[in-house]
Design a protein around this motif. Structure first.
Motif, PDB file in Angstrom:
ATOM      1  N   PHE A  18      -4.498  11.924  11.447  1.00 19.63           N
ATOM      2  CA  PHE A  18      -5.711  12.626  11.010  1.00 19.63           C
ATOM      3  C   PHE A  18      -6.611  12.818  12.231  1.00 19.63           C
ATOM      4  O   PHE A  18      -7.115  11.840  12.801  1.00 19.63           O
ATOM      5  CB  PHE A  18      -6.442  11.829   9.942  1.00 19.63           C
ATOM      6  N   SER A  69       7.165  14.048  13.505  1.00 19.88           N
ATOM      7  CA  SER A  69       5.778  14.500  13.605  1.00 19.88           C
ATOM      8  C   SER A  69       4.868  13.352  13.197  1.00 19.88           C
ATOM      9  O   SER A  69       4.975  12.824  12.097  1.00 19.88           O
ATOM     10  CB  SER A  69       5.548  15.694  12.675  1.00 19.88           C
ATOM     11  N   TYR A  70       3.959  12.945  14.082  1.00 22.82           N
ATOM     12  CA  TYR A  70       3.135  11.771  13.816  1.00 22.82           C
ATOM     13  C   TYR A  70       2.105  12.029  12.722  1.00 22.82           C
ATOM     14  O   TYR A  70       1.701  11.109  12.014  1.00 22.82           O
ATOM     15  CB  TYR A  70       2.418  11.335  15.102  1.00 22.82           C
ATOM     16  N   ALA A  71       1.660  13.297  12.561  1.00 22.48           N
ATOM     17  CA  ALA A  71       0.747  13.694  11.482  1.00 22.48           C
ATOM     18  C   ALA A  71      -0.471  12.779  11.389  1.00 22.48           C
ATOM     19  O   ALA A  71      -0.824  12.298  10.314  1.00 22.48           O
ATOM     20  CB  ALA A  71       1.505  13.721  10.141  1.00 22.48           C
ATOM     21  N   ARG A 117      -0.351   8.158  20.939  1.00 23.17           N
ATOM     22  CA  ARG A 117      -0.302   8.690  19.565  1.00 23.17           C
ATOM     23  C   ARG A 117       0.929   8.167  18.829  1.00 23.17           C
ATOM     24  O   ARG A 117       0.875   7.888  17.628  1.00 23.17           O
ATOM     25  CB  ARG A 117      -0.310  10.223  19.592  1.00 23.17           C
ATOM     26  N   ALA A 159       1.024   6.036  15.232  1.00 21.06           N
ATOM     27  CA  ALA A 159       1.899   6.328  14.092  1.00 21.06           C
ATOM     28  C   ALA A 159       2.741   5.113  13.736  1.00 21.06           C
ATOM     29  O   ALA A 159       2.960   4.816  12.551  1.00 21.06           O
ATOM     30  CB  ALA A 159       2.796   7.520  14.420  1.00 21.06           C
ATOM     31  N   ASN A 202      -7.122   5.723  11.142  1.00 19.60           N
ATOM     32  CA  ASN A 202      -5.776   6.230  10.902  1.00 19.60           C
ATOM     33  C   ASN A 202      -4.835   5.113  10.490  1.00 19.60           C
ATOM     34  O   ASN A 202      -4.061   5.248   9.540  1.00 19.60           O
ATOM     35  CB  ASN A 202      -5.234   6.912  12.171  1.00 19.60           C
TER      36      ASN A 202
END
Length: 364
Positions: free
Chosen positions: A93, A89-91, A145, A149, A101
């Motif tokens: 913001f 999960s890249y999580a 995305r 990350a 980020n």
């Protein structure tokens, strides 16, 4: 004059870990070199993620040690290890831009604004997102995305970057593109990557070396080419790529007359180092099985399927005495037709003989 081999960057020695009665890691030992792209590959539950979390400091092994640059990390908490981990999960913001980020970790550490700006710019160049610095995650594709990350993970310049199934959230086409990109980024960042995956294609296309895990232990540690062409165990042969597995017994222990006897099928002349009548498995990749005239081969069978794949075709041949058809790769569109009787020759210089623990257990 003798030279001393360089010490490994990461040295894992006899690591063991269990969850109650479930053994996750069984005496795992391996070494990873500086700037190496290393993969931990295996099916679900084989122990690869437990090993990755042990390196990161999120799990504490019950035995063994993990050394980085010669320093034992075992007693160090995760936040004090020069290691970073990128999760499935890249999580990201959602309210922050890409550059915010990526620079968040440096800002939390109190790094100066000018230094953050410089390092964010360099890192976004490496991951190919310099033009997207002001965008927010919702405006990015899945692959983009994933790059954000990754940028956030490498900007802190860890000695080792750990990646847990990094491409699992991407669709097949983007995943194939990112496999090549991850390798490029690893070279440009000049960093050691350790990736966990259950996808053999990912491991084989990206990694310099691969450790294949099964039931908490290492089945084989080798280069991708070594794993494919010289599998050390029956499990590796079946897990890596496509293979024809013929179970039988070793015979003719002399180097000139050794063979594998597959009962009810044929005697295959092939060199091996097994004792007489020891249970073994003959491993033949599809490209090492050749279709010939029925009277020019030790075994014959009937073509049951032909799959045209463009530059090559996969032909399935049903052979009396074998539970599964033999798969052959041929470089032609119409080499055989369904129902045709054909002969099969095995390239004895390329087939591999491994122990058959299943048959040995039955015999015992």
């Amino acid at each position: 004059m003798t030279t001393t081999a360089p010490s490994p960057l990461l040295d894992i020695r006899g690591v063991q870990h269990s969850y109650g009665d479930v053994v996750a890691l069984r005496d795992v030992s391996l070494s990873i070199a500086d700037r190496e792209f290393f993969a931990l590959l295996g099916p679900s539950g084989c122990g690869k993620t437990t090993l990755l979390r042990s390196i990161a400091g999120f799990e504490t092994p019950q035995a063994g040690s993990i050394l980085l640059d010669g320093q034992d990390l075992t007693a160090l908490p995760a936040h004090r290890r020069p290691v970073n981990m990128m999760f499935q999960s890249y999580a990201l913001f959602p309210h922050m831009s890409v550059e915010k980020n990526v620079g968040y970790g440096l800002e939390a550490e109190g790094v100066g604004k000018a230094e953050i700006r410089r390092r964010v710019g360099e890192t976004l160049e490496i991951v190919g997102l310099a033009a997207f610095a002001q965008r927010r995650p919702a405006k990015l594709s899945g692959g983009q995305r994933q790059r954000v990350a990754l940028a956030r993970a490498i900007i802190k310049r860890p000695r080792v970057l750990l990646l847990d199934e990094p491409l699992s959230a991407l669709d097949r086409k983007v995943r194939a593109e990112m496999q090549l990109e991850l390798k490029r980024m690893q070279h440009e960042a000049g960093m050691t990557f350790v990736v966990v995956t259950h996808d053999q294609e990912e491991a084989m296309s990206m990694a310099d070396r691969v450790a294949v895990l099964n039931r908490g232990g290492i089945e084989q540690l080798d280069t991708p080419v070594g794993l494919y062409s010289r599998p050390a165990t029956r499990f590796v042969a079946s897990f890596i790529g496509t293979a024809n597995l013929l179970d039988g017994f070793a015979t003719g222990s002399s180097s000139s007359g050794s063979a594998v006897d597959v009962p009810g099928v044929a005697l295959f002349p092939v060199s091996h180092g097994f004792a007489e009548r020891e249970p073994v498995t003959l491993v033949a990749r599809p490209e090492d099985v050749h279709i010939v005239a029925p009277d020019a081969a030790p075994i014959t069978g009937t073509v049951i399927d032909t799959f045209f794949l463009g530059g090559s075709s996969t032909v399935s041949v049903e052979v009396p005495g074998l539970a599964k058809p033999i798969s052959c790769t041929v470089h032609a569109a119409n080499v055989a037709e369904r129902g045709q009787r054909v002969g099969l020759n095995f390239d004895s210089s390329r087939v591999v003989v491994v122990a058959n623990p299943v048959e040995a257990a039955v015999a015992a």
